[in-house]
Design an enzyme around this catalytic site. Sequence first.
Site, PDB file in Angstrom:
ATOM      1  N   ASP A 192      33.641  32.048  44.792  1.00 42.87           N
ATOM      2  CA  ASP A 192      32.678  31.141  45.424  1.00 42.87           C
ATOM      3  C   ASP A 192      32.298  29.962  44.522  1.00 42.87           C
ATOM      4  OD1 ASP A 192      31.311  32.796  43.664  1.00 42.87           O
ATOM      5  OD2 ASP A 192      29.496  32.881  44.879  1.00 42.87           O
ATOM      6  N   GLU A 194      27.733  39.525  32.020  1.00 39.46           N
ATOM      7  CA  GLU A 194      28.316  38.548  31.078  1.00 39.46           C
ATOM      8  C   GLU A 194      27.917  38.915  29.654  1.00 39.46           C
ATOM      9  OE1 GLU A 194      26.242  37.806  33.556  1.00 39.46           O
ATOM     10  OE2 GLU A 194      27.144  36.294  34.878  1.00 39.46           O
TER      11      GLU A 194
HETATM   12  C1  UGA Z   1      26.954  37.018  39.810  1.00 42.30           C
HETATM   13  C2  UGA Z   1      27.941  37.866  38.984  1.00 42.30           C
HETATM   14  O1  UGA Z   1      29.268  37.404  39.231  1.00 42.30           O
HETATM   15  C3  UGA Z   1      27.852  39.331  39.356  1.00 42.30           C
HETATM   16  O2  UGA Z   1      28.705  40.073  38.494  1.00 42.30           O
HETATM   17  C4  UGA Z   1      26.422  39.791  39.220  1.00 42.30           C
HETATM   18  O3  UGA Z   1      26.294  41.083  39.755  1.00 42.30           O
HETATM   19  C5  UGA Z   1      25.439  38.868  39.935  1.00 42.30           C
HETATM   20  O4  UGA Z   1      25.652  37.492  39.597  1.00 42.30           O
HETATM   21  C6  UGA Z   1      24.035  39.214  39.540  1.00 42.30           C
HETATM   22  O5  UGA Z   1      23.702  39.043  38.371  1.00 42.30           O
HETATM   23  O6  UGA Z   1      23.298  39.644  40.409  1.00 42.30           O
HETATM   24  P1  UGA Z   1      26.762  36.408  42.389  1.00 42.30           P
HETATM   25  O7  UGA Z   1      27.191  35.014  42.382  1.00 42.30           O
HETATM   26  O8  UGA Z   1      25.317  36.670  42.506  1.00 42.30           O
HETATM   27  O9  UGA Z   1      27.345  37.169  41.132  1.00 42.30           O
HETATM   28  O10 UGA Z   1      27.477  37.290  43.485  1.00 42.30           O
HETATM   29  P2  UGA Z   1      28.726  37.014  44.375  1.00 42.30           P
HETATM   30  O11 UGA Z   1      29.216  35.621  44.261  1.00 42.30           O
HETATM   31  O12 UGA Z   1      28.418  37.562  45.706  1.00 42.30           O
HETATM   32  O13 UGA Z   1      29.800  38.006  43.729  1.00 42.30           O
HETATM   33  C7  UGA Z   1      30.472  37.745  42.503  1.00 42.30           C
HETATM   34  C8  UGA Z   1      31.981  37.956  42.681  1.00 42.30           C
HETATM   35  O14 UGA Z   1      32.219  39.314  43.052  1.00 42.30           O
HETATM   36  C9  UGA Z   1      32.599  37.088  43.774  1.00 42.30           C
HETATM   37  O15 UGA Z   1      33.862  36.633  43.369  1.00 42.30           O
HETATM   38  C10 UGA Z   1      32.683  38.009  44.960  1.00 42.30           C
HETATM   39  O16 UGA Z   1      33.782  37.722  45.808  1.00 42.30           O
HETATM   40  C11 UGA Z   1      32.835  39.376  44.319  1.00 42.30           C
HETATM   41  N1  UGA Z   1      32.175  40.473  45.083  1.00 42.30           N
HETATM   42  C12 UGA Z   1      30.951  40.322  45.655  1.00 42.30           C
HETATM   43  C13 UGA Z   1      32.819  41.680  45.201  1.00 42.30           C
HETATM   44  O17 UGA Z   1      33.942  41.838  44.709  1.00 42.30           O
HETATM   45  N2  UGA Z   1      32.214  42.703  45.893  1.00 42.30           N
HETATM   46  C14 UGA Z   1      31.000  42.556  46.485  1.00 42.30           C
HETATM   47  O18 UGA Z   1      30.523  43.524  47.128  1.00 42.30           O
HETATM   48  C15 UGA Z   1      30.344  41.352  46.379  1.00 42.30           C
HETATM   49 MN    MN Z   2      28.578  33.912  43.349  1.00 41.53          MN
END
Ligand code: UGA
Ligand code: MN
Length: 358
Positions: A198, A281
């Site tokens: 994203d 991170e």
């Molecule tokens: C960020 C970090 O990337 C996460 O590791 C962390 O858990 C999160 O912040 C946090 O600190 O709460 P964020 O941008 O909030 O993540 O979340 P997403 O963009 O929804 O997910 C991160 C990545 O993991 C994306 O590439 C998404 O495709 C993937 N994802 C998301 C999964 O593989 N599984 C899921 O259930 C949700």
């Molecule tokens: Mn994200």
Amino acid sequence: MVRLMNPRLCLLWCGGAALVLLLLLATRAKEDEVQGFGDPVKGAARALHQAAAAFLPPPAPPGVSPPLLQKQQDVDRTSAGASGCSRGKWVEGLPPLYIITPTYPRAEQIPELTRTAQTLMNVPNVVWIVSEDAAVPTQAVVSYLNETGLKTVYRRVMMPDKYQKVKNKPRGVANRLSGLEYIRENAKDGVFYFADDDNSYDIRLFEQMRWTRKVSMFPVGLVTKLGVSSPIVRAGRVVGFYDGWISKRRFPCDMAGFAVNVQYFLERPKATMPFKVGFEEDGFLRSLGIKAHEIEPLAFNCTKIWVWHTQTKKNQPALPVVQNKMTVGTNLDVLKTKLWKGNGTVQGKVPSNGIKMV
Ligand code: UGA
Ligand code: MN
């Protein structure tokens, strides 16, 4: 004519023709070899081959009239546009970049992966590790990866049950770990980077991170209310961090804000990412044992923003395509197979069938 009938000459002609035939066959065999996937790509020829294949129209499914899917001008225009980028190009001597992209099934998944893929098509020596958090592989993802012309690695893993139950989930950790496992088993040199699906990336970032010796860092835009997360750099050295959430983090930064040298990582067999929301991170960087003064600031001493946490608006699953007898045999037969249907239970009533014929 009379001279051609001469048996000796005839033998010579036949021999010549056979030779030409053999040469032709040998060239074909070479072309086939170029198409195969193997160890880090053999060169631009393969990339071109894959690029051409990706832009060929798909065969028409039964019942759908081919002209709808294969207008000649569509093919010509898409191919012409693609010739400008270097998709899948491999330059000998240039360190490889392992790009780990965690992803999961949802309406925005293919659009997000498309944006990421088309950025990476402009970067040579990329191995794109797409690691999906899903119970079964998403077919559209697997097919899309095969079409990109990039050197891709598909991984699938699921977030462990115990983390799925909690409200604040450690998103993308299980699949990033799976990407790291691939690196431990297959990579020898180069650099890796966690590129969530994203984000938006400027390709200049990849060219700079390629030369990371230990850990490099750079600003990430659209992170927290501050609008950016970045190391603070003075006279070429990292002297602090600017981030909307410092907490108890030693390295308050975003997942997209650092790249790591593969050898440096391989020399640290215990380095890993914790399932600790908000501390992924920091935990990972701590486990590498990197010191703040060793961090290499990129993007012109962190004065450029070359990656943004764009995020995409969440979309609902698509309503079912309700066809009538006028639309059977049209492109709708195919389009409806490409829509995200979620778990199959559509919320809300289908307002109308959304069809107007001309
Ligand atoms: C960020 C970090 O990337 C996460 O590791 C962390 O858990 C999160 O912040 C946090 O600190 O709460 P964020 O941008 O909030 O993540 O979340 P997403 O963009 O929804 O997910 C991160 C990545 O993991 C994306 O590439 C998404 O495709 C993937 N994802 C998301 C999964 O593989 N599984 C899921 O259930 C949700
Ligand atoms: Mn994200």
